[in-house]
Design an enzyme around this catalytic site. Structure first.
Site, PDB file in Angstrom:
ATOM      1  N   THR A 203      -2.331  -9.133  46.298  1.00 55.88           N
ATOM      2  CA  THR A 203      -0.959  -9.083  45.793  1.00 55.88           C
ATOM      3  C   THR A 203      -0.713  -8.126  44.635  1.00 55.88           C
ATOM      4  O   THR A 203      -1.537  -8.017  43.734  1.00 55.88           O
ATOM      5  CB  THR A 203      -0.548 -10.486  45.273  1.00 55.88           C
ATOM      6  OG1 THR A 203      -0.798 -11.441  46.275  1.00 55.88           O
ATOM      7  CG2 THR A 203       0.911 -10.551  44.884  1.00 55.88           C
ATOM      8  N   GLY A 233      -0.500 -15.677  53.366  1.00 57.09           N
ATOM      9  CA  GLY A 233      -1.065 -16.284  52.170  1.00 57.09           C
ATOM     10  C   GLY A 233       0.002 -16.770  51.219  1.00 57.09           C
ATOM     11  O   GLY A 233       1.131 -17.084  51.608  1.00 57.09           O
TER      12      GLY A 233
END
Length: 340
Positions: A203, A233
């Site tokens: 991320t 996720g």
């Protein structure tokens, strides 16, 4: 020094935030300086927090930050790169999110379009691609020679790891997928250790506060390397990957997404700040909650209060870098926090 103080006074007058000298401000996970600088340019020009988050994260998507954001990274078991993204408006509490997006590079902007051009909050897969195409986004391959070779190396080795299957047969240590050497049909593999680190962390997370005090938060990722196709996720899950509330502030998380999404760490950090905790203490609480159940997980949380105070906490690595830019500095600055 006098010049700096004079500049701050002008900025306070311009932004009507003299009691909060750190407003506007942006904070970003990891050492993503270019994305943070772009977000700050938007804020400093009077742009909104949502614009800052979208344009800042878009830089990482274009530059393929660390191979974990944007096209050409983290191929799944089939060799395909798919994208997840989230953007949240702390003023309206509205969310736009996209998961397993195929063939569209600018995932954070697709999420923004979901927020602004639909009554939905979350679109996924091929039909998210259809929505994006209808909104004018170009359809193009997310595979690059680098991601293709990365997948080929993994696919052709005798021991295909990492692998996210568990308690199934045949054992992936004996067979190399996605199809086994001795079985017809889809290859199912057993549990194996999956390294989640700087280069497999899923991320870019970003929280911004604009001149009006509006809070925006967002994420963008290409997920975990060699994931089971269809996996999503924590990044696009509101309250997990990111969360924003004008009344409090915002937070974003990064790391082992399959574990972290179970605890909504960004939401928890914001709620801790609502209860009076400092941003650092709030992030520490969110991280500790996960570590209590999964002591080996790797992850981090950044938290930003509505008055411009910020903090971070992490677990499972030595230290965690994050980037900040506010009115007190001329350029984006990387800071580090030691991890538990």
């Amino acid at each position: 020094m006098k010049k700096l103080l004079f500049g701050l006074l002008i900025a306070c007058f311009q932004y009507v935030k003299c009691d909060d000298p750190n407003i506007p401000i942006v904070i970003t996970t990891w050492n993503f300086l270019n994305s943070t600088t772009k977000a700050w340019e938007v804020l400093n020009a009077g742009g909104s927090a949502l614009d800052a988050v979208e344009q800042g994260a878009s830089v990482c998507e274009e530059q393929q930050c660390d191979g974990t954001v944007g096209y050409g990274g983290s191929p799944d078991e089939n060799g395909e790169t798919t994208l997840d993204a989230l953007i949240m408006d702390g003023k309206t509490m509205n969310v736009g999110a996209v998961g397993a997006l195929r063939q569209v590079k600018n995932a954070i902007s697709v999420a923004r379009h979901i927020l602004e051009h639909s009554y939905h909050s979350f679109l996924v897969g091929e039909l998210a691609t259809q929505f994006a195409e209808e909104m004018g986004f170009p359809i193009e391959s997310l595979t690059t020679p680098k991601s293709k070779n990365l997948w080929k190396k993994w696919h052709n080795e005798d021991n295909c790891q990492p692998n996210f299957w568990m308690k199934v047969t045949p054992d992936p240590k004996k067979y190399c997928g996605p199809y086994s050497k001795s079985e017809k049909g889809y290859h199912q593999a057993s549990t194996s250790d999956v390294k989640v680190d700087r280069y497999n962390h899923d991320t870019i997370g970003m929280v911004a506060i604009d001149k009006n005090g509006d809070v925006g938060a967002g994420t963008s990722t290409n997920g975990a390397k060699f994931k089971i196709p269809g996996r999503i996720g924590d990044s696009p899950i509101p309250g997990a990957g990111a969360y924003a509330d004008n009344a409090v502030g915002g937070a974003s998380a990064t790391g082992d997404g399959d574990v972290m999404l179970r605890f909504l760490p960004s939401f928890l950090a914001v709620e801790e700040m609502r209860r009076g905790a400092s941003p650092t203490a709030a992030a520490e609480t969110a991280v500790a909650r996960i570590a209590e159940h999964y002591p080996d997980f790797m992850g981090a949380v950044v938290a930003l209060a509505k008055d411009g105070r910020y903090g971070a906490a992490c677990h499972g690595i030595h230290q965690f870098p994050f980037v900040v830019h506010d009115l007190t500095q001329d350029k984006s600055r990387t800071e580090h926090v030691l991890c538990s």
